[in-house]
Design a protein around this motif. Structure first.
Motif, PDB file in Angstrom:
ATOM      1  N   GLN A 184       0.834  -1.203   0.000  1.00 25.02           N
ATOM      2  CA  GLN A 184       0.000   0.000   0.000  1.00 25.02           C
ATOM      3  C   GLN A 184       0.873   1.259   0.000  1.00 25.02           C
ATOM      4  OE1 GLN A 184      -2.479   0.389   3.458  1.00 25.02           O
ATOM      5  NE2 GLN A 184      -3.734   1.998   2.558  1.00 25.02           N
ATOM      6  N   TYR A 185       1.916   1.274   0.814  1.00 28.06           N
ATOM      7  CA  TYR A 185       2.812   2.425   0.877  1.00 28.06           C
ATOM      8  C   TYR A 185       3.542   2.619  -0.449  1.00 28.06           C
ATOM      9  CZ  TYR A 185       6.593   5.487   2.406  1.00 28.06           C
ATOM     10  OH  TYR A 185       7.489   6.530   2.513  1.00 28.06           O
ATOM     11  N   LEU A 186       4.035   1.528  -1.031  1.00 24.27           N
ATOM     12  CA  LEU A 186       4.727   1.601  -2.326  1.00 24.27           C
ATOM     13  C   LEU A 186       3.795   2.150  -3.404  1.00 24.27           C
ATOM     14  CD1 LEU A 186       7.063   0.975  -4.297  1.00 24.27           C
ATOM     15  CD2 LEU A 186       6.177  -1.360  -4.430  1.00 24.27           C
ATOM     16  N   ALA A 187       2.578   1.653  -3.442  1.00 22.55           N
ATOM     17  CA  ALA A 187       1.621   2.110  -4.452  1.00 22.55           C
ATOM     18  C   ALA A 187       1.253   3.580  -4.245  1.00 22.55           C
ATOM     19  CB  ALA A 187       0.372   1.237  -4.414  1.00 22.55           C
ATOM     20  N   THR A 188       1.002   3.974  -3.019  1.00 21.81           N
ATOM     21  CA  THR A 188       0.633   5.358  -2.726  1.00 21.81           C
ATOM     22  C   THR A 188       1.771   6.311  -3.064  1.00 21.81           C
ATOM     23  OG1 THR A 188      -0.808   4.611  -0.945  1.00 21.81           O
ATOM     24  CG2 THR A 188      -0.184   6.925  -0.920  1.00 21.81           C
ATOM     25  N   HIS A 196       4.124  10.441  -6.543  1.00 17.75           N
ATOM     26  CA  HIS A 196       5.360  10.976  -7.103  1.00 17.75           C
ATOM     27  C   HIS A 196       5.546  10.613  -8.573  1.00 17.75           C
ATOM     28  CE1 HIS A 196       6.072  11.183  -2.776  1.00 17.75           C
ATOM     29  NE2 HIS A 196       6.785  12.257  -3.070  1.00 17.75           N
ATOM     30  N   GLY A 197       4.607   9.915  -9.152  1.00 16.46           N
ATOM     31  CA  GLY A 197       4.695   9.544 -10.562  1.00 16.46           C
ATOM     32  C   GLY A 197       3.691  10.318 -11.382  1.00 16.46           C
ATOM     33  N   LEU A 222       6.021   2.678 -10.726  1.00 16.58           N
ATOM     34  CA  LEU A 222       6.651   1.810  -9.719  1.00 16.58           C
ATOM     35  C   LEU A 222       8.149   1.680  -9.957  1.00 16.58           C
ATOM     36  CD1 LEU A 222       3.934  -0.989  -9.602  1.00 16.58           C
ATOM     37  CD2 LEU A 222       4.414   0.673  -7.810  1.00 16.58           C
ATOM     38  N   SER A 223       8.560   1.477 -11.215  1.00 15.17           N
ATOM     39  CA  SER A 223       9.986   1.317 -11.493  1.00 15.17           C
ATOM     40  C   SER A 223      10.744   2.623 -11.246  1.00 15.17           C
ATOM     41  CB  SER A 223      10.212   0.822 -12.916  1.00 15.17           C
ATOM     42  OG  SER A 223       9.794   1.772 -13.854  1.00 15.17           O
ATOM     43  N   HIS A 224      10.108   3.753 -11.544  1.00 13.89           N
ATOM     44  CA  HIS A 224      10.740   5.048 -11.274  1.00 13.89           C
ATOM     45  C   HIS A 224      10.931   5.241  -9.767  1.00 13.89           C
ATOM     46  CE1 HIS A 224      11.842   9.217 -11.906  1.00 13.89           C
ATOM     47  NE2 HIS A 224      10.985   9.560 -10.954  1.00 13.89           N
ATOM     48  N   THR A 225       9.929   4.862  -8.980  1.00 11.58           N
ATOM     49  CA  THR A 225      10.030   4.964  -7.524  1.00 11.58           C
ATOM     50  C   THR A 225      11.168   4.086  -7.011  1.00 11.58           C
ATOM     51  OG1 THR A 225       7.695   5.472  -7.270  1.00 11.58           O
ATOM     52  CG2 THR A 225       8.811   4.565  -5.352  1.00 11.58           C
ATOM     53  N   ALA A 226      11.259   2.863  -7.520  1.00  9.45           N
ATOM     54  CA  ALA A 226      12.319   1.946  -7.085  1.00  9.45           C
ATOM     55  C   ALA A 226      13.698   2.503  -7.418  1.00  9.45           C
ATOM     56  CB  ALA A 226      12.134   0.575  -7.732  1.00  9.45           C
ATOM     57  N   GLU A 227      13.794   3.196  -8.531  1.00  7.25           N
ATOM     58  CA  GLU A 227      15.083   3.732  -8.954  1.00  7.25           C
ATOM     59  C   GLU A 227      15.461   5.023  -8.230  1.00  7.25           C
ATOM     60  OE1 GLU A 227      16.519   5.502 -13.079  1.00  7.25           O
ATOM     61  OE2 GLU A 227      15.992   3.386 -13.191  1.00  7.25           O
ATOM     62  N   GLU A 228      14.482   5.872  -7.977  1.00  3.98           N
ATOM     63  CA  GLU A 228      14.764   7.208  -7.462  1.00  3.98           C
ATOM     64  C   GLU A 228      14.686   7.343  -5.945  1.00  3.98           C
ATOM     65  OE1 GLU A 228      15.919   9.588  -9.401  1.00  3.98           O
ATOM     66  OE2 GLU A 228      15.759   8.229 -11.107  1.00  3.98           O
ATOM     67  N   CYS A 229      13.808   6.597  -5.293  1.00  2.00           N
ATOM     68  CA  CYS A 229      13.608   6.736  -3.857  1.00  2.00           C
ATOM     69  C   CYS A 229      14.549   5.788  -3.107  1.00  2.00           C
ATOM     70  CB  CYS A 229      12.157   6.434  -3.494  1.00  2.00           C
ATOM     71  SG  CYS A 229      11.821   6.576  -1.737  1.00  2.00           S
ATOM     72  N   GLU A 230      15.322   6.333  -2.208  1.00  2.00           N
ATOM     73  CA  GLU A 230      16.300   5.527  -1.470  1.00  2.00           C
ATOM     74  C   GLU A 230      15.639   4.399  -0.675  1.00  2.00           C
ATOM     75  OE1 GLU A 230      19.676   6.192   1.958  1.00  2.00           O
ATOM     76  OE2 GLU A 230      19.153   7.878   0.663  1.00  2.00           O
ATOM     77  N   PHE A 239      13.176   2.570  -1.487  1.00  2.00           N
ATOM     78  CA  PHE A 239      12.762   1.456  -2.341  1.00  2.00           C
ATOM     79  C   PHE A 239      13.849   0.974  -3.291  1.00  2.00           C
ATOM     80  CE2 PHE A 239       8.751   3.804  -1.477  1.00  2.00           C
ATOM     81  CZ  PHE A 239       8.104   2.798  -0.771  1.00  2.00           C
ATOM     82  N   GLN A 240      15.064   1.437  -3.152  1.00  2.00           N
ATOM     83  CA  GLN A 240      16.112   1.063  -4.101  1.00  2.00           C
ATOM     84  C   GLN A 240      16.428  -0.431  -4.098  1.00  2.00           C
ATOM     85  OE1 GLN A 240      19.453   3.690  -3.636  1.00  2.00           O
ATOM     86  NE2 GLN A 240      18.566   5.174  -5.034  1.00  2.00           N
ATOM     87  N   PHE A 241      16.103  -1.135  -3.043  1.00  2.00           N
ATOM     88  CA  PHE A 241      16.339  -2.578  -3.028  1.00  2.00           C
ATOM     89  C   PHE A 241      15.439  -3.304  -4.027  1.00  2.00           C
ATOM     90  CE2 PHE A 241      12.830  -2.095  -0.123  1.00  2.00           C
ATOM     91  CZ  PHE A 241      12.097  -3.269  -0.240  1.00  2.00           C
ATOM     92  N   LEU A 242      14.457  -2.619  -4.575  1.00  2.00           N
ATOM     93  CA  LEU A 242      13.538  -3.209  -5.542  1.00  2.00           C
ATOM     94  C   LEU A 242      13.955  -2.982  -6.996  1.00  2.00           C
ATOM     95  CD1 LEU A 242      10.140  -2.154  -3.919  1.00  2.00           C
ATOM     96  CD2 LEU A 242      11.161  -4.432  -3.908  1.00  2.00           C
ATOM     97  N   THR A 243      15.085  -2.342  -7.247  1.00  2.00           N
ATOM     98  CA  THR A 243      15.457  -2.013  -8.623  1.00  2.00           C
ATOM     99  C   THR A 243      15.636  -3.247  -9.496  1.00  2.00           C
ATOM    100  OG1 THR A 243      17.764  -1.789  -7.942  1.00  2.00           O
ATOM    101  CG2 THR A 243      16.477   0.232  -8.139  1.00  2.00           C
ATOM    102  N   ASP A 244      16.097  -4.344  -8.939  1.00  2.00           N
ATOM    103  CA  ASP A 244      16.244  -5.574  -9.729  1.00  2.00           C
ATOM    104  C   ASP A 244      14.894  -6.218 -10.022  1.00  2.00           C
ATOM    105  OD1 ASP A 244      18.967  -5.272  -9.751  1.00  2.00           O
ATOM    106  OD2 ASP A 244      19.294  -6.602  -8.042  1.00  2.00           O
ATOM    107  N   ILE A 245      13.946  -6.023  -9.129  1.00  2.00           N
ATOM    108  CA  ILE A 245      12.618  -6.619  -9.285  1.00  2.00           C
ATOM    109  C   ILE A 245      11.735  -5.764 -10.180  1.00  2.00           C
ATOM    110  CG2 ILE A 245      10.535  -7.315  -8.019  1.00  2.00           C
ATOM    111  CD1 ILE A 245      12.403  -7.815  -5.611  1.00  2.00           C
ATOM    112  N   LEU A 246      11.927  -4.448 -10.132  1.00  2.00           N
ATOM    113  CA  LEU A 246      11.133  -3.502 -10.923  1.00  2.00           C
ATOM    114  C   LEU A 246      12.036  -2.683 -11.839  1.00  2.00           C
ATOM    115  CD1 LEU A 246       8.827  -2.134  -8.069  1.00  2.00           C
ATOM    116  CD2 LEU A 246       8.122  -3.616  -9.949  1.00  2.00           C
ATOM    117  N   PRO A 247      12.680  -3.322 -12.812  1.00  2.00           N
ATOM    118  CA  PRO A 247      13.565  -2.554 -13.693  1.00  2.00           C
ATOM    119  C   PRO A 247      12.757  -1.692 -14.658  1.00  2.00           C
ATOM    120  CG  PRO A 247      13.388  -4.781 -14.496  1.00  2.00           C
ATOM    121  CD  PRO A 247      12.619  -4.728 -13.193  1.00  2.00           C
TER     122      PRO A 247
END
Length: 131
Positions: free
Chosen positions: A50-54, A59-60, A73-81, A83-91
Motif C-alpha cells: 500500500q505504501y509503495l503504491a501510494t 510521485h509519478g 513503480l519502477s521510477h520509484t524503485a530507482e529514485e527513492c532511497e 525502495f532502491q532494493f527493488l530495482t532488480d525486481i522492478l527494472p
C-alpha cells in the motif's frame, strides 16, 4: 487472533494466508509457522504494498492519468532511497530493439577493448626487442 477468523467473517488481511504460509515454508530454515507470525507477515506485506503504491502514485504520473503504472513503480524503485532494493525486481522497461542495440554496442566495445590489449602487448614486445 484475527488470522483465525473464518472466511465468512470480516477479515483483517486481504492476502491469502495459505499462500503466505507456502512462501514462508519455502525457506529451509523454517520448520513451523506461528499463526500470529503468519498474520503479522501478511499485514506487514499489505501495508508495504500500500505504501509503495501510494508513494508511486503521488510521485509519478498517476495523478495526471488517474492510474498507477508499472513505469511509476519502477521510477520509484530507482529514485527513492527507501525502495532502491527493488530495482532488480522492478527494472525500467525498454524496447527489445533498444536492448539489442545496447548488446551490439557492448559487443563492439568489448572487441575494441580486447584489440587494444593486443596492441599494447605488441608494443611492449617491440620495446623489449629493441632494448
Amino acid at each position: 487472533m484475527a488470522a483465525r477468523l473464518s472466511g465468512g467473517e470480516n477479515r483483517l488481511v486481504s492476502l491469502p494466508l495459505s499462500r503466505i504460509r507456502v512462501i514462508m515454508k519455502s525457506s529451509p530454515e523454517v520448520s513451523s509457522i506461528n499463526q500470529d507470525a503468519l498474520f503479522l507477515t501478511a499485514k506487514a506485506t499489505e501495508l508495504f504494498v500500500q505504501y509503495l503504491a501510494t508513494y508511486s502514485y503521488k510521485h509519478g504520473r498517476g495523478k495526471e492519468k488517474n492510474a498507477l503504472t508499472y513505469s511509476d513503480l519502477s521510477h520509484t524503485a530507482e529514485e527513492c532511497e527507501t525502495f532502491q532494493f527493488l530495482t532488480d525486481i522492478l527494472p525500467k522497461k525498454i524496447l527489445a530493439s533498444k536492448y539489442l542495440k545496447m548488446l551490439e554496442k557492448e559487443k563492439q566495445d568489448g572487441e575494441v577493448g580486447e584489440g587494444d590489449e593486443d596492441e599494447e602487448e605488441e608494443d611492449e614486445a617491440v620495446e623489449d626487442v629493441q632494448s
